[in-house]
Design a protein around this motif. Structure first.
Motif, PDB file in Angstrom:
ATOM      1  N   SER A   1       1.452  -1.965  -5.948  1.00  0.00           N
ATOM      2  CA  SER A   1       1.479  -0.631  -5.667  1.00  0.00           C
ATOM      3  C   SER A   1       0.560   0.773  -6.148  1.00  0.00           C
ATOM      4  O   SER A   1       0.606   0.534  -7.384  1.00  0.00           O
ATOM      5  CB  SER A   1       2.859  -0.696  -6.065  1.00  0.00           C
ATOM      6  N   SER A   2       0.959   1.160  -5.421  1.00  0.00           N
ATOM      7  CA  SER A   2       0.023   2.777  -5.388  1.00  0.00           C
ATOM      8  C   SER A   2       0.382   3.032  -6.658  1.00  0.00           C
ATOM      9  O   SER A   2      -0.280   4.427  -7.125  1.00  0.00           O
ATOM     10  CB  SER A   2       0.142   3.736  -4.257  1.00  0.00           C
TER      11      SER A   2
ATOM     12  N   TRP B   1      -5.128   9.849  -1.749  1.00  0.00           N
ATOM     13  CA  TRP B   1      -5.839   8.707  -1.032  1.00  0.00           C
ATOM     14  C   TRP B   1      -6.278   7.561  -2.073  1.00  0.00           C
ATOM     15  O   TRP B   1      -7.552   7.773  -2.650  1.00  0.00           O
ATOM     16  CB  TRP B   1      -6.794   9.436  -0.248  1.00  0.00           C
ATOM     17  N   ALA B   2      -5.596   7.354  -3.027  1.00  0.00           N
ATOM     18  CA  ALA B   2      -5.748   6.181  -4.099  1.00  0.00           C
ATOM     19  C   ALA B   2      -6.693   5.498  -4.146  1.00  0.00           C
ATOM     20  O   ALA B   2      -6.183   4.840  -3.169  1.00  0.00           O
ATOM     21  CB  ALA B   2      -4.936   6.026  -4.971  1.00  0.00           C
TER      22      ALA B   2
ATOM     23  N   GLY C   1       2.149  -1.515   3.654  1.00  0.00           N
ATOM     24  CA  GLY C   1       0.805  -0.465   2.030  1.00  0.00           C
ATOM     25  C   GLY C   1       1.525  -1.213   0.849  1.00  0.00           C
ATOM     26  O   GLY C   1       3.540  -1.184   0.318  1.00  0.00           O
ATOM     27  N   GLY C   2       1.105  -0.857  -0.138  1.00  0.00           N
ATOM     28  CA  GLY C   2       1.497  -1.544  -1.396  1.00  0.00           C
ATOM     29  C   GLY C   2       2.050  -2.301  -1.939  1.00  0.00           C
ATOM     30  O   GLY C   2       2.058  -3.634  -1.365  1.00  0.00           O
ATOM     31  N   ASP C   3       2.774  -2.606  -2.549  1.00  0.00           N
ATOM     32  CA  ASP C   3       3.793  -3.312  -2.668  1.00  0.00           C
ATOM     33  C   ASP C   3       4.814  -3.347  -1.370  1.00  0.00           C
ATOM     34  O   ASP C   3       5.605  -2.040  -1.057  1.00  0.00           O
ATOM     35  CB  ASP C   3       4.890  -3.472  -4.277  1.00  0.00           C
TER      36      ASP C   3
ATOM     37  N   PRO D   1      -1.786  10.669   2.429  1.00  0.00           N
ATOM     38  CA  PRO D   1      -0.934  10.448   0.867  1.00  0.00           C
ATOM     39  C   PRO D   1      -1.419  10.825  -0.299  1.00  0.00           C
ATOM     40  O   PRO D   1      -2.514  10.536  -0.592  1.00  0.00           O
ATOM     41  CB  PRO D   1      -0.794   8.970   0.883  1.00  0.00           C
ATOM     42  N   MET D   2      -0.392  10.783  -1.240  1.00  0.00           N
ATOM     43  CA  MET D   2      -0.659  11.413  -2.196  1.00  0.00           C
ATOM     44  C   MET D   2       0.836  10.762  -3.214  1.00  0.00           C
ATOM     45  O   MET D   2       1.136  10.753  -3.994  1.00  0.00           O
ATOM     46  CB  MET D   2      -0.268  12.853  -2.435  1.00  0.00           C
ATOM     47  N   ILE D   3      -0.077  10.858  -4.620  1.00  0.00           N
ATOM     48  CA  ILE D   3       1.008  10.403  -5.679  1.00  0.00           C
ATOM     49  C   ILE D   3       1.031  11.397  -6.684  1.00  0.00           C
ATOM     50  O   ILE D   3      -0.246  12.224  -6.906  1.00  0.00           O
ATOM     51  CB  ILE D   3       0.707   8.862  -6.676  1.00  0.00           C
TER      52      ILE D   3
ATOM     53  N   PRO E   1      -2.200  -0.708  -2.351  1.00  0.00           N
ATOM     54  CA  PRO E   1      -3.179   0.356  -2.402  1.00  0.00           C
ATOM     55  C   PRO E   1      -3.776   1.092  -1.350  1.00  0.00           C
ATOM     56  O   PRO E   1      -3.714   2.518  -1.481  1.00  0.00           O
ATOM     57  CB  PRO E   1      -2.994   0.985  -3.901  1.00  0.00           C
TER      58      PRO E   1
ATOM     59  N   VAL F   1       8.708  -1.684  -3.097  1.00  0.00           N
ATOM     60  CA  VAL F   1       8.277  -0.768  -3.422  1.00  0.00           C
ATOM     61  C   VAL F   1       8.703   1.000  -2.561  1.00  0.00           C
ATOM     62  O   VAL F   1       7.828   0.808  -1.551  1.00  0.00           O
ATOM     63  CB  VAL F   1       7.247  -0.265  -4.682  1.00  0.00           C
ATOM     64  N   PHE F   2       9.873   1.361  -2.092  1.00  0.00           N
ATOM     65  CA  PHE F   2       9.504   2.381  -1.449  1.00  0.00           C
ATOM     66  C   PHE F   2       9.343   1.971  -0.145  1.00  0.00           C
ATOM     67  O   PHE F   2       8.616   3.027   0.852  1.00  0.00           O
ATOM     68  CB  PHE F   2       9.069   3.777  -1.496  1.00  0.00           C
TER      69      PHE F   2
ATOM     70  N   ILE G   1      -2.621  13.243  -7.250  1.00  0.00           N
ATOM     71  CA  ILE G   1      -3.712  11.971  -6.441  1.00  0.00           C
ATOM     72  C   ILE G   1      -3.699  11.657  -5.137  1.00  0.00           C
ATOM     73  O   ILE G   1      -2.447  11.026  -4.891  1.00  0.00           O
ATOM     74  CB  ILE G   1      -4.236  10.556  -7.116  1.00  0.00           C
TER      75      ILE G   1
ATOM     76  N   LEU H   1       6.000   9.527  -6.009  1.00  0.00           N
ATOM     77  CA  LEU H   1       6.040   9.325  -4.886  1.00  0.00           C
ATOM     78  C   LEU H   1       6.578  10.251  -3.445  1.00  0.00           C
ATOM     79  O   LEU H   1       7.911  10.572  -3.350  1.00  0.00           O
ATOM     80  CB  LEU H   1       5.894   7.317  -3.988  1.00  0.00           C
ATOM     81  N   MET H   2       5.614  10.349  -2.463  1.00  0.00           N
ATOM     82  CA  MET H   2       5.889  11.158  -1.573  1.00  0.00           C
ATOM     83  C   MET H   2       6.308  12.132  -1.927  1.00  0.00           C
ATOM     84  O   MET H   2       7.567  12.533  -1.557  1.00  0.00           O
ATOM     85  CB  MET H   2       6.895  10.677  -0.812  1.00  0.00           C
TER      86      MET H   2
HETATM   87  C1  LIG Z   1       6.208   5.115   2.648  1.00  0.00           C
HETATM   88  S1  LIG Z   1       5.945   5.025   0.738  1.00  0.00           S
HETATM   89  C2  LIG Z   1       4.925   3.126   0.698  1.00  0.00           C
HETATM   90  C3  LIG Z   1       4.321   3.000  -1.862  1.00  0.00           C
HETATM   91  C4  LIG Z   1       4.074   1.100  -1.288  1.00  0.00           C
HETATM   92  N1  LIG Z   1       5.071   0.534  -0.354  1.00  0.00           N
HETATM   93  C5  LIG Z   1       3.504   0.862  -2.500  1.00  0.00           C
HETATM   94  O1  LIG Z   1       3.736  -0.255  -3.580  1.00  0.00           O
HETATM   95  O2  LIG Z   1       2.313   1.848  -2.704  1.00  0.00           O
HETATM   96  C6  LIG Z   1       4.196   5.707   0.802  1.00  0.00           C
HETATM   97  C7  LIG Z   1       3.723   6.526   0.201  1.00  0.00           C
HETATM   98  O3  LIG Z   1       3.314   5.787  -1.333  1.00  0.00           O
HETATM   99  C8  LIG Z   1       2.327   6.712  -1.901  1.00  0.00           C
HETATM  100  N2  LIG Z   1       0.896   6.551  -1.481  1.00  0.00           N
HETATM  101  C9  LIG Z   1       1.261   4.815  -0.637  1.00  0.00           C
HETATM  102  N3  LIG Z   1      -0.876   4.800  -0.700  1.00  0.00           N
HETATM  103  C10 LIG Z   1      -1.262   6.220  -1.326  1.00  0.00           C
HETATM  104  C11 LIG Z   1      -2.658   6.233  -1.495  1.00  0.00           C
HETATM  105  N4  LIG Z   1      -3.494   4.841  -1.419  1.00  0.00           N
HETATM  106  N5  LIG Z   1      -2.710   7.240  -2.298  1.00  0.00           N
HETATM  107  C12 LIG Z   1      -2.004   7.886  -3.013  1.00  0.00           C
HETATM  108  N6  LIG Z   1      -1.108   8.111  -2.258  1.00  0.00           N
HETATM  109  C13 LIG Z   1      -0.187   6.764  -2.326  1.00  0.00           C
HETATM  110  C14 LIG Z   1       2.531   8.346  -1.425  1.00  0.00           C
HETATM  111  O4  LIG Z   1       2.949   8.806  -2.370  1.00  0.00           O
HETATM  112  C15 LIG Z   1       3.183   7.880   0.110  1.00  0.00           C
HETATM  113  O5  LIG Z   1       4.217   9.108   0.721  1.00  0.00           O
END
Ligand SMILES: C[S@@+](CC[C@H](N)C(=O)[O-])C[C@H]1O[C@@H](n2cnc3c(N)ncnc32)[C@H](O)[C@@H]1O
Length: 274
Positions: free
Chosen positions: A128-129, A209-210, A98-100, A237-239, A22, A103-104, A207, A180-181
């Motif tokens: 995943s974030s 830059w988690a 990024g993340g998983d 990025p924000m959740i 994340p 997942v998106f 949240i 997300l997003m």
């Molecule tokens: C295209 S999606 C990819 C998600 C990714 N595959 C995951 O599992 O975390 C990108 C979105 O994930 C969220 N995101 C990813 N990293 C983040 C972080 N460190 N802090 C907050 N939101 C995050 C935001 O909502 C961002 O717009």
């Protein structure tokens, strides 16, 4: 032809879709890091911890294929095509997302293309974030006696667009909603959820830059969510998390970003990030 060259020519390529986690660099999995260290080619996205790139071999080919919210270095089709070409050429490719990766992250499209081309691939899940963001804000997405289910949704789709496939009325009933997003459409999403009967006082948190040293949490309610995000100039990025579990943040906000002083290497702003 020398034996080594023959081996090189016939070597089978493989793609590894690796979740980078994340944001905090050491939240990648042990397997993901091991594969990254061995890769011949690394194709990486925008939202990955940049420190991780230093883990690759010096001779590895590093290809940035990042997509920003408003700017794409490469279109998805080009990325997928490049991945297929590299594997077909016999390369061991780490596709770092990024993340998983599923997942998106459009990872599904990339593995489908590899599968259709008859090429070898492996999926290495990442944290995943969607889960790590709430965890680093001290918000358990489920909590015994309070919440037994949660949903993760993209807020990228404009809820007013006729082709929107997100059922906000159904999602309004889900106890914990992780979005997300959602930053851009948050006012409209708030409207949809309120219209579907979700209470304006429902606890909410945004949240940003988690898990990194730039993490910020804004604790609010559904009603005030868009105004508070704007008032705090919360960056992406924000959740966004919605539901009663958000009240646990008031007791469990354990993570204190320290500006890099005594913690981990700060997440660098990367080209194209906001
Ligand atoms: C295209 S999606 C990819 C998600 C990714 N595959 C995951 O599992 O975390 C990108 C979105 O994930 C969220 N995101 C990813 N990293 C983040 C972080 N460190 N802090 C907050 N939101 C995050 C935001 O909502 C961002 O717009």
């Amino acid at each position: 032809m020398a034996e080594q060259e023959i081996k090189q020519e016939t070597k089978a390529g493989k793609a590894y879709l690796v979740g980078a986690g994340p944001g905090r660099a050491d939240l990648i999995t042990v397997r993901g890091l091991k594969l990254l260290k061995q890769a011949e080619v690394v194709m990486y996205d925008r939202l990955i911890p940049q420190e991780l790139l230093q883990e690759a071999r010096p001779e590895a080919e590093m290809i940035f294929v990042g997509k920003g919210p408003d700017r794409h270095v490469m279109e998805q089709e080009e990325i997928t095509q490049l991945l297929v070409e590299q594997v077909r050429a016999g390369k061991q490719v780490v596709r770092l997302k990024g993340g998983d990766p599923l997942v998106f992250g459009r990872g599904g499209e990339e593995v489908l293309a590899l599968a259709e081309a008859g090429l070898a691939y492996e999926i290495v899940p990442g944290i995943s974030s969607a889960l790590a963001g709430p965890a680093y804000a001290g918000i358990p997405v489920t909590h015994r006696g309070m919440v037994t289910s949660f949903a993760v949704v993209t807020g990228h789709e404009d809820p007013h667009k006729p082709e929107s496939t997100t059922d906000w009325a159904a999602l309004a009933q889900v106890p914990t909603l992780v979005m997300l997003m959602a930053a851009k459409n948050i006012a409209r999403i708030r409207g949809e959820l309120l219209a579907a009967g979700r209470a304006g006082e429902t606890p909410a948190a945004a949240i940003s830059w988690a898990t990194t040293d730039r993490q910020q949490v804004v604790r609010t309610t559904l009603d005030k969510l868009p105004a508070d995000i704007a008032a705090h100039k919360l960056p992406t990025p924000m959740i966004v998390v919605l539901g009663d579990v958000v009240t646990l943040h008031d007791k469990l906000a354990w993570f204190k970003p320290d500006g890099g002083a005594g913690g981990f290497v700060p997440y660098e702003a990367v080209e194209g990030s906001q």
